[in-house]
Design a protein around this motif. Sequence first.
Motif: not given
Length: 331
Positions: A66-81, A96-102, A174-180
């Motif tokens: 279980e984890g967060r999707r890489p694209a969500d993590v990046r989008r949330l970082r952009r949004l928060l900054s 923000i809640a949606e992008l932080g979902r597991l 590069a291939p990316e993991p579906p979740v981190v």
Amino acid sequence: MSRTTPPRPLDVEAFFPELAEHRGTATRLHPRPGGPTAADSSVGGPLRWPADEPWPVCGEFHGVGEGRRPADVRRLRRLLSALGDRPRTERELVLIAELGRLHRMPDPLAPVPLIALAQLYRRDVPDLPPGPDGCDLLQVFWCPFETHGPGRYERELVLRWRRSAEVGRVLAAAPEPPVVGSEHLLPEPCVLHPQRVVVHQFAGLLPEGLCARLDAWDEANEAAARAAGTRPVDYQEDLSIPPGWRVGGFASWHATDPYPVDCPVCGTAMRLLLVIDSSEAGGGSWAPVEDRGGPVEWSSCPTWVQIGDLCELNVFDCPADPAHPPRWCIQ
Ligand SMILES: [Zn+2]
Ligand SMILES: [Zn+2]
């Protein structure tokens, strides 16, 4: 812009000439947000990876994964900054809640692509030792989950050395993991500003008498600074080992007592290869001149990589044969 470590507040070898025998060098990497290419040394940038070579994977079982999707993590970082400190609207809070979902791995049994953490060319990093058989490019990966080993709480780190000139067509994406498993394992692309500095051995690994005299000197400095209302110069803080990502030099053993790190294959005492640090902030006298007064996030955690609670990960390799597997410890 390059990064410059200011001169040390004083020349400690003028006070303790025997420290010259315990002097070394380290290359501070100073990762900062940017757009590195595969031809550059970087943290979190694209690797010079052959298009026809399989990308490294972790085949361990990570539970439900279980984890967060890489694209969500990046989008949330952009949004928060972008949002900064201002109050969030209802719509932003939902996003923000949606992008932080597991999310769960689609297939928990499938091998997981490793995350490309860093690549270092020897031409850029003076303290990077040669790899096996004349390799000049070190590529560092880790698994997006921290559930390895007998206690299932260890991370998995992989080093690959290669001869950069032998890489033909470079892998485009590069291939990316579906979740981190943790967003702190997903680096932001950073360019490096390598700078070589003089370092001195960790106090606890100096000869006992010298260490005791340094302790007494630190205490006297602190008392004098308190009386004068100034900041004291401290051996460990200011004169031995800098904070931040770096290559070579000495490991800091501030969280545990020092212990021997020997090669698991040949038993040779290993050397410090790379330090992955959570932050360069709080660097005190080590803070680069160019970062002073700048935006805090640039000098604090530009990579977004964090090791535990603001710790650092010391990676050791075998000087007898750099192809032997690395070891690491968290401090
Ligand atoms: Zn793994
Ligand atoms: Zn070895």
